[in-house]
Scaffold this active site. Sequence first.
Site, PDB file in Angstrom:
ATOM      1  N   CYS A  91       0.807  -1.222   0.000  1.00 43.10           N
ATOM      2  CA  CYS A  91       0.000   0.000   0.000  1.00 43.10           C
ATOM      3  C   CYS A  91       0.837   1.267   0.000  1.00 43.10           C
ATOM      4  CB  CYS A  91      -0.954   0.014   1.196  1.00 43.10           C
ATOM      5  SG  CYS A  91      -2.140  -1.336   1.183  1.00 43.10           S
ATOM      6  N   ARG A 215     -19.269   9.562   0.598  1.00 38.33           N
ATOM      7  CA  ARG A 215     -20.712   9.561   0.836  1.00 38.33           C
ATOM      8  C   ARG A 215     -21.019  10.556   1.956  1.00 38.33           C
ATOM      9  NH1 ARG A 215     -19.275   4.326   1.204  1.00 38.33           N
ATOM     10  NH2 ARG A 215     -19.949   4.227   3.390  1.00 38.33           N
ATOM     11  N   SER A 252     -11.508   0.863   4.047  1.00 37.52           N
ATOM     12  CA  SER A 252     -11.392   1.601   2.786  1.00 37.52           C
ATOM     13  C   SER A 252     -12.015   0.784   1.659  1.00 37.52           C
ATOM     14  CB  SER A 252      -9.930   1.898   2.473  1.00 37.52           C
ATOM     15  OG  SER A 252      -9.172   0.698   2.442  1.00 37.52           O
ATOM     16  N   HIS A 353      -8.825   4.003  -1.555  1.00 34.35           N
ATOM     17  CA  HIS A 353      -7.475   3.486  -1.359  1.00 34.35           C
ATOM     18  C   HIS A 353      -7.086   2.699  -2.605  1.00 34.35           C
ATOM     19  CE1 HIS A 353      -3.926   1.831   0.249  1.00 34.35           C
ATOM     20  NE2 HIS A 353      -4.420   0.899   1.058  1.00 34.35           N
ATOM     21  N   CYS A 383       0.211   1.865   6.691  1.00 30.92           N
ATOM     22  CA  CYS A 383       0.478   0.438   6.862  1.00 30.92           C
ATOM     23  C   CYS A 383       0.613  -0.221   5.499  1.00 30.92           C
ATOM     24  CB  CYS A 383      -0.616  -0.222   7.687  1.00 30.92           C
ATOM     25  SG  CYS A 383      -2.282  -0.020   7.009  1.00 30.92           S
ATOM     26  N   GLY A 385       1.302  -4.232   3.419  1.00 31.22           N
ATOM     27  CA  GLY A 385       1.211  -5.675   3.512  1.00 31.22           C
ATOM     28  C   GLY A 385       2.473  -6.310   4.060  1.00 31.22           C
TER      29      GLY A 385
END
Length: 397
Positions: A91, A215, A252, A353, A383, A385
């Site tokens: 990420c 939203r 996310s 994301h 963070c 993986g």
Amino acid sequence: MPEAVIVDVVRLASGKGKPGGALSETKPVELLAHVLRSLVERNDIDPAIVDDVIGGCVGQAGEQALNISRTALLSAGFPESVPATTVDRQCGSSQQAAHFAAQGIIAGAYDVVIAAGVESMSRVPMGFSTAGRSPYGPSIEARYPEGLVNQGVSAELVAAKWKFDREALDTFAAQSHQRAAAAAADGFFDREILPIDVVNAAGETFTHKVDETVRASTTAEGLAGLKSSFYNEDLAKRFPEINWHITPGNSSPLTDGASGALIMSDTMASKLGLTPRARFHSFSVAGDDPIFMLTAPIPATHKILQRSGLSIEDIDAYEVNEAFASVPMAWAQEFGADPAKLNPRGGAIALGHALGSSGTRLLGTLVNHLEATGGRYGLQTMCEGAGMANATIIERV
């Protein structure tokens, strides 16, 4: 020693990362090409002076295979002399791309670099790159005999360890949407979002320029009715401490997107008559327990604060990626961080994301927030993986 400065940083508005999403009919290489082309056009520079393009991408398979950063710059019309590479730190891939770019400039190896990222989760779904095969061999299986777990289970473990109940997680998630919606209504994202003309499934062309994942009507009460995303009977026996509070609402969403930053030496910016917006102050990268997986922003932040000589109170804004609500909440609790400074324009729960693109997306939002508020220092961490995290401190100039 040269300073590495950010001259510009841009992104596409988020698209839902599934068929029918605003960007789902557009190949990811074209998304990234639009970002690269726009960066040089907005700043009126000759692309031939770009020493390297460093792009982040997690799903480097299918339409995102074979060094998509190089394919994208050729698609953008850059000279063939401009090289590129594509990196994967999960990420944090485009945040790592920005680190490599800035560190290369500070070392004197580069004058001008574009750090970027792209991910089309609608066209290259999560897990696609493994081609149905496990990437783990017997050594990993021996080290973790009970098995590694997916990120959702890790998010549950974080929530359990820091004792976050469902209401707290949903309240944080709703706030992300509310902050992002308010920022959009105020025109805050206008400077960072690049409009892009795309085609929908019906073959109709339209201009996409508004985040599709936000939203405005989201409330904690509305999120309370969603079911757990990751409950599994065997895992419930293995981890009896988990309360199974992680849902689609406090995670996310799957997202399509691309982003990029024009980074150069302060000397080159002056030579080109460009005004830097921020400089890179400090860097860190850290590893942590791959089963908890999402906790590495904590040691990465401890490391960068020590290296920078700054305290958490010196930082004017923190962008901590909202892969799941429990991640920034645990980070904030660990540091006693001011909640008003944490993701003040909303985070990935609302803004999406797009994995390989998120690092430079957060960087752009952070730069714009410091400019809008007159803040000096910003900290970004996320963070990644397998239990890793990058951290970056920038200083507005």
